[in-house]
Scaffold this motif. Structure first.
Motif, PDB file in Angstrom:
ATOM      1  N   GLY A  89       0.827  -1.204   0.000  1.00 51.72           N
ATOM      2  CA  GLY A  89       0.000   0.000   0.000  1.00 51.72           C
ATOM      3  C   GLY A  89       0.857   1.247   0.000  1.00 51.72           C
ATOM      4  N   GLY A  90       0.297   2.331  -0.466  1.00 52.87           N
ATOM      5  CA  GLY A  90       1.040   3.571  -0.632  1.00 52.87           C
ATOM      6  C   GLY A  90       1.525   4.198   0.653  1.00 52.87           C
ATOM      7  N   ASP A  91       0.893   3.888   1.786  1.00 54.51           N
ATOM      8  CA  ASP A  91       1.314   4.476   3.059  1.00 54.51           C
ATOM      9  C   ASP A  91       2.515   3.769   3.659  1.00 54.51           C
ATOM     10  OD1 ASP A  91      -0.763   6.295   2.890  1.00 54.51           O
ATOM     11  OD2 ASP A  91      -2.145   5.045   4.062  1.00 54.51           O
ATOM     12  N   SER A  92       2.849   2.607   3.143  1.00 54.60           N
ATOM     13  CA  SER A  92       3.985   1.845   3.659  1.00 54.60           C
ATOM     14  C   SER A  92       5.290   2.413   3.104  1.00 54.60           C
ATOM     15  CB  SER A  92       3.846   0.375   3.274  1.00 54.60           C
ATOM     16  OG  SER A  92       5.052  -0.315   3.462  1.00 54.60           O
ATOM     17  N   SER A  93       6.355   2.281   3.867  1.00 54.56           N
ATOM     18  CA  SER A  93       7.665   2.723   3.388  1.00 54.56           C
ATOM     19  C   SER A  93       8.351   1.665   2.539  1.00 54.56           C
ATOM     20  CB  SER A  93       8.568   3.078   4.578  1.00 54.56           C
ATOM     21  OG  SER A  93       8.894   1.933   5.342  1.00 54.56           O
ATOM     22  N   LEU A  94       7.719   0.513   2.332  1.00 60.23           N
ATOM     23  CA  LEU A  94       8.336  -0.582   1.594  1.00 60.23           C
ATOM     24  C   LEU A  94       7.962  -0.537   0.118  1.00 60.23           C
ATOM     25  CD1 LEU A  94      10.070  -3.176   1.825  1.00 60.23           C
ATOM     26  CD2 LEU A  94       7.916  -4.439   2.042  1.00 60.23           C
ATOM     27  N   ARG A  95       8.955  -0.689  -0.736  1.00 57.20           N
ATOM     28  CA  ARG A  95       8.736  -0.839  -2.172  1.00 57.20           C
ATOM     29  C   ARG A  95       9.380  -2.161  -2.608  1.00 57.20           C
ATOM     30  NH1 ARG A  95       5.965   2.538  -0.807  1.00 57.20           N
ATOM     31  NH2 ARG A  95       5.518   4.590  -1.700  1.00 57.20           N
ATOM     32  N   ALA A  96       8.651  -2.923  -3.394  1.00 49.83           N
ATOM     33  CA  ALA A  96       9.183  -4.165  -3.958  1.00 49.83           C
ATOM     34  C   ALA A  96       9.789  -3.855  -5.317  1.00 49.83           C
ATOM     35  CB  ALA A  96       8.083  -5.209  -4.094  1.00 49.83           C
ATOM     36  N   LEU A  97      11.056  -4.172  -5.472  1.00 51.72           N
ATOM     37  CA  LEU A  97      11.717  -4.052  -6.770  1.00 51.72           C
ATOM     38  C   LEU A  97      11.509  -5.372  -7.494  1.00 51.72           C
ATOM     39  CD1 LEU A  97      13.548  -2.340  -8.646  1.00 51.72           C
ATOM     40  CD2 LEU A  97      15.508  -3.496  -7.565  1.00 51.72           C
ATOM     41  N   GLU A  98      10.536  -5.394  -8.394  1.00 46.15           N
ATOM     42  CA  GLU A  98      10.137  -6.637  -9.051  1.00 46.15           C
ATOM     43  C   GLU A  98      11.125  -6.983 -10.162  1.00 46.15           C
ATOM     44  OE1 GLU A  98       5.352  -6.795  -8.146  1.00 46.15           O
ATOM     45  OE2 GLU A  98       6.029  -6.374 -10.198  1.00 46.15           O
ATOM     46  N   LEU A  99      11.918  -7.999  -9.896  1.00 41.52           N
ATOM     47  CA  LEU A  99      12.984  -8.408 -10.801  1.00 41.52           C
ATOM     48  C   LEU A  99      12.646  -9.681 -11.556  1.00 41.52           C
ATOM     49  CD1 LEU A  99      15.837  -7.768  -8.221  1.00 41.52           C
ATOM     50  CD2 LEU A  99      15.388  -6.384 -10.267  1.00 41.52           C
ATOM     51  N   PHE A 100      11.345 -10.038 -11.571  1.00 43.50           N
ATOM     52  CA  PHE A 100      10.941 -11.352 -12.093  1.00 43.50           C
ATOM     53  C   PHE A 100      10.109 -11.276 -13.363  1.00 43.50           C
ATOM     54  CE2 PHE A 100       8.071 -10.295  -8.439  1.00 43.50           C
ATOM     55  CZ  PHE A 100       6.906 -10.044  -9.147  1.00 43.50           C
ATOM     56  N   HIS A 101      10.255 -10.212 -14.137  1.00 45.06           N
ATOM     57  CA  HIS A 101       9.448 -10.070 -15.348  1.00 45.06           C
ATOM     58  C   HIS A 101      10.176 -10.533 -16.611  1.00 45.06           C
ATOM     59  CE1 HIS A 101       6.153  -8.113 -13.269  1.00 45.06           C
ATOM     60  NE2 HIS A 101       7.044  -7.363 -12.637  1.00 45.06           N
ATOM     61  N   GLY A 102      11.321 -11.192 -16.449  1.00 39.83           N
ATOM     62  CA  GLY A 102      12.057 -11.725 -17.586  1.00 39.83           C
ATOM     63  C   GLY A 102      11.565 -13.094 -17.997  1.00 39.83           C
ATOM     64  N   PRO A 103      12.244 -13.728 -18.945  1.00 36.42           N
ATOM     65  CA  PRO A 103      11.737 -14.966 -19.548  1.00 36.42           C
ATOM     66  C   PRO A 103      11.694 -16.161 -18.610  1.00 36.42           C
ATOM     67  CG  PRO A 103      13.920 -14.429 -20.384  1.00 36.42           C
ATOM     68  CD  PRO A 103      13.454 -13.241 -19.635  1.00 36.42           C
ATOM     69  N   THR A 104      12.498 -16.189 -17.546  1.00 35.39           N
ATOM     70  CA  THR A 104      12.426 -17.316 -16.609  1.00 35.39           C
ATOM     71  C   THR A 104      11.944 -16.880 -15.229  1.00 35.39           C
ATOM     72  OG1 THR A 104      14.716 -17.237 -15.756  1.00 35.39           O
ATOM     73  CG2 THR A 104      14.335 -18.410 -17.833  1.00 35.39           C
ATOM     74  N   GLY A 105      11.430 -15.669 -15.107  1.00 34.96           N
ATOM     75  CA  GLY A 105      10.773 -15.249 -13.883  1.00 34.96           C
ATOM     76  C   GLY A 105      11.679 -15.080 -12.689  1.00 34.96           C
ATOM     77  N   PHE A 107      15.479 -12.793 -11.109  1.00 29.67           N
ATOM     78  CA  PHE A 107      16.444 -11.716 -11.346  1.00 29.67           C
ATOM     79  C   PHE A 107      17.674 -12.207 -12.106  1.00 29.67           C
ATOM     80  CE2 PHE A 107      18.257 -13.593  -7.557  1.00 29.67           C
ATOM     81  CZ  PHE A 107      19.604 -13.311  -7.593  1.00 29.67           C
ATOM     82  N   LYS A 108      17.912 -13.504 -12.103  1.00 26.21           N
ATOM     83  CA  LYS A 108      19.084 -14.037 -12.809  1.00 26.21           C
ATOM     84  C   LYS A 108      19.003 -13.824 -14.321  1.00 26.21           C
ATOM     85  CE  LYS A 108      20.534 -15.786  -8.871  1.00 26.21           C
ATOM     86  NZ  LYS A 108      20.721 -17.200  -8.613  1.00 26.21           N
ATOM     87  N   ASP A 109      17.801 -13.529 -14.846  1.00 28.18           N
ATOM     88  CA  ASP A 109      17.667 -13.299 -16.285  1.00 28.18           C
ATOM     89  C   ASP A 109      18.561 -12.155 -16.760  1.00 28.18           C
ATOM     90  OD1 ASP A 109      15.831 -15.280 -17.171  1.00 28.18           O
ATOM     91  OD2 ASP A 109      14.182 -14.170 -16.264  1.00 28.18           O
ATOM     92  N   PHE A 110      18.687 -11.109 -15.949  1.00 32.15           N
ATOM     93  CA  PHE A 110      19.511  -9.962 -16.370  1.00 32.15           C
ATOM     94  C   PHE A 110      20.960 -10.397 -16.568  1.00 32.15           C
ATOM     95  CE2 PHE A 110      16.034  -7.816 -14.111  1.00 32.15           C
ATOM     96  CZ  PHE A 110      15.660  -6.884 -15.064  1.00 32.15           C
ATOM     97  N   GLY A 111      21.529 -11.042 -15.546  1.00 30.35           N
ATOM     98  CA  GLY A 111      22.928 -11.414 -15.617  1.00 30.35           C
ATOM     99  C   GLY A 111      23.207 -12.437 -16.699  1.00 30.35           C
ATOM    100  N   ALA A 112      22.316 -13.423 -16.854  1.00 34.22           N
ATOM    101  CA  ALA A 112      22.539 -14.454 -17.861  1.00 34.22           C
ATOM    102  C   ALA A 112      22.506 -13.874 -19.268  1.00 34.22           C
ATOM    103  CB  ALA A 112      21.499 -15.561 -17.712  1.00 34.22           C
ATOM    104  N   ARG A 113      21.531 -13.025 -19.540  1.00 36.86           N
ATOM    105  CA  ARG A 113      21.418 -12.440 -20.882  1.00 36.86           C
ATOM    106  C   ARG A 113      22.588 -11.498 -21.174  1.00 36.86           C
ATOM    107  NH1 ARG A 113      15.959 -12.064 -22.908  1.00 36.86           N
ATOM    108  NH2 ARG A 113      16.123  -9.821 -23.169  1.00 36.86           N
ATOM    109  N   PHE A 114      22.986 -10.723 -20.180  1.00 38.17           N
ATOM    110  CA  PHE A 114      24.120  -9.814 -20.338  1.00 38.17           C
ATOM    111  C   PHE A 114      25.394 -10.604 -20.629  1.00 38.17           C
ATOM    112  CE2 PHE A 114      27.599  -7.202 -18.777  1.00 38.17           C
ATOM    113  CZ  PHE A 114      27.258  -5.908 -19.138  1.00 38.17           C
ATOM    114  N   LEU A 115      25.638 -11.642 -19.834  1.00 37.48           N
ATOM    115  CA  LEU A 115      26.867 -12.410 -19.978  1.00 37.48           C
ATOM    116  C   LEU A 115      26.899 -13.157 -21.308  1.00 37.48           C
ATOM    117  CD1 LEU A 115      29.492 -13.285 -18.626  1.00 37.48           C
ATOM    118  CD2 LEU A 115      28.229 -15.135 -17.525  1.00 37.48           C
ATOM    119  N   LEU A 116      25.789 -13.771 -21.699  1.00 39.11           N
ATOM    120  CA  LEU A 116      25.783 -14.497 -22.980  1.00 39.11           C
ATOM    121  C   LEU A 116      25.929 -13.541 -24.159  1.00 39.11           C
ATOM    122  CD1 LEU A 116      25.591 -17.600 -23.488  1.00 39.11           C
ATOM    123  CD2 LEU A 116      25.049 -16.891 -21.156  1.00 39.11           C
ATOM    124  N   ALA A 117      25.401 -12.331 -24.028  1.00 40.19           N
ATOM    125  CA  ALA A 117      25.619 -11.335 -25.085  1.00 40.19           C
ATOM    126  C   ALA A 117      27.100 -10.986 -25.189  1.00 40.19           C
ATOM    127  CB  ALA A 117      24.790 -10.083 -24.811  1.00 40.19           C
TER     128      ALA A 117
END
Length: 433
Positions: A89-105, A107-117
């Protein structure tokens, strides 16, 4: 920019050499010879992540053959959103950094794609053998990123009975140039085999071995970039106050990436490393002594690490840059946090991300309220449906990318946790290719 081993004793290397080698000779890990510093006024909130990442990482590529390709590499790696979500909720001080919108759901998607490139541009005429140990999500991301590439074949080691059913499907469903290998041991045994393979000069040279684990600096550089990007975004929301970060921590690559981003000048405030029942980091934080332990199995299986490799890199940053707090959550706390936050807000955490949310709840009231806190939401909860669904009382919907995996055929091989078994398998893979 040159790169040196955390253990010394070897000449500095270029970035391309560090990425190609994966680990440093003698078992050390590569670090930049100096930490580049950015003027924060050069970076502002609202910039597209791929553009931000290229500018943030440019000092590491200075003078390297990959420098001319950095913008294109980032454009390939950062193709999906990384939203900061007011999970509770907006009144909370917590924000979730959603790192799971890549092809395998995960955060490792970023590093794997970067490294293979990067490998596409470094491999030359003969493919590299990308050797990776996984405690859950790394292997799926590496398999997906490697599938169909002529620059690399991937060999992914995972611990028997230590990954979720969906994670195992995601590890074993990729094309002919990706081999999934079930190891009769835990993640630390898988990781030890990978390190032993790199330490064997004949084996490493014969198979052109390189790593896609977080021992490879190329896996961590994109994480440094999105951590810095998130820090600027959160600071803008919090009228310039430096946000705190809570990072679920297993092999400690994610935590190191955030600390490196802070050392480079990103507006990162206090850092909490959130762990499961594997208490190596908590003991270190409480006593000042680092003592590896045998890993124990938990609901947050991707964090079941008793000897996190990247501790060497954290220690190499020095006491000031490595200043962190550590919070530990057992399985009962994970279950409670998933159920309670869904009941109160409708937000669904995966077991790993739930540990970060639990750590935020445990902050003292003034510390929790004086700034925004960013919790790294590291994996899509559907990947752990068998854990999460009974706690929230409903079925989870997969993303379209995760749903597509369900229809793929799977294949795996099994070996004992011995270097000789791995060497034999690598030879079989080469003959088959």
């Amino acid at each position: 920019m040159m790169f040196v081993s955390t253990r010394g004793g070897t000449p500095p290397v270029t970035l391309s050499q560090a990425l190609r080698l994966g680990a440093a000779p003698g078992g050390g890990l590569f670090m930049p010879s100096e930490i580049p510093r950015h003027e924060s006024t050069r970076f502002a909130a609202g910039r597209p992540l791929a553009q931000f990442a290229a500018d943030w990482l440019r000092p590491f590529f200075d003078g390297d053959p990959l420098a001319a390709d950095l913008d294109a590499i980032c454009a390939e790696a950062f193709t999906f959103p990384v939203p900061l979500v007011a999970a509770l909720g907006g009144d909370s001080s917590l924000r979730a950094l959603e790192l799971f919108h890549g092809p395998t759901g995960a955060f490792k998607d970023f590093g794997a794609r970067f490294l293979l490139a990067c490998f596409d541009r470094l491999a030359g005429d003969e493919p590299l053998t990308v050797l990776a140990a996984t405690s859950g999500d790394t292997g799926g991301a590496v398999g997906c990123a490697a599938e169909g590439r002529r620059s690399a074949r991937a060999v992914i080691l995972y611990p028997k009975d230590r990954v979720s059913p969906f994670q195992e499907r995601q590890l074993t469903c990729w094309g002919d140039n990706v081999a999934a290998v079930e190891v009769d041991g835990d993640f630390d045994a898988c990781q030890a085999m990978v390190k032993a393979a790199f330490a064997d000069p004949r084996l490493s040279a014969s198979h052109r071995l390189t790593s896609a684990n977080s021992i490879n600096l190329g896996r961590l550089l994109p994480q440094v970039a999105y951590c810095a990007h998130a820090a600027f975004e959160a600071a803008a929301l919090n009228t310039g106050n430096r946000p705190g970060f809570i990072i679920p921590s297993g092999n400690l690559g994610h935590g190191f990436a955030l600390l490196l981003a802070r050392a480079m000048g990103a507006p990162v405030g206090p850092v909490v490393l959130a762990t499961n029942a594997n208490r190596t980091l908590l003991d270190w934080c409480q006593t000042g002594r680092y003592q590896p332990r045998p890993s124990v199995a938990t609901l947050a299986n991707a964090m079941d690490v008793g000897n996190p490799s990247n501790f060497e890199r954290v220690a190499a940053l020095g006491d000031g840059a490595a200043e962190v707090a550590v919070e530990l959550a057992h399985d009962e706390a994970i279950r409670h946090r998933i159920a309670a936050d869904y009941r109160d807000s409708g937000y669904v955490w995966c077991p790993h991300s739930a540990i970060a949310a639990e750590a935020w709840r445990r902050l003292a009231g003034p510390a929790r309220d004086e700034r925004l806190w960013v919790a790294a939401a590291t994996a899509h909860p559907f990947k752990f449906a068998e854990i999460v669904e009974p706690l929230i009382g409903r079925a989870l919907e997969p993303s379209s990318a995760l749903a597509a995996i369900a229809g793929r055929p799977t294949a795996r091989q099994r070996i004992a946790p011995h270097l000789a078994d791995l060497a034999a398998l690598l030879e079989q893979q080469r003959v088959a290719a």
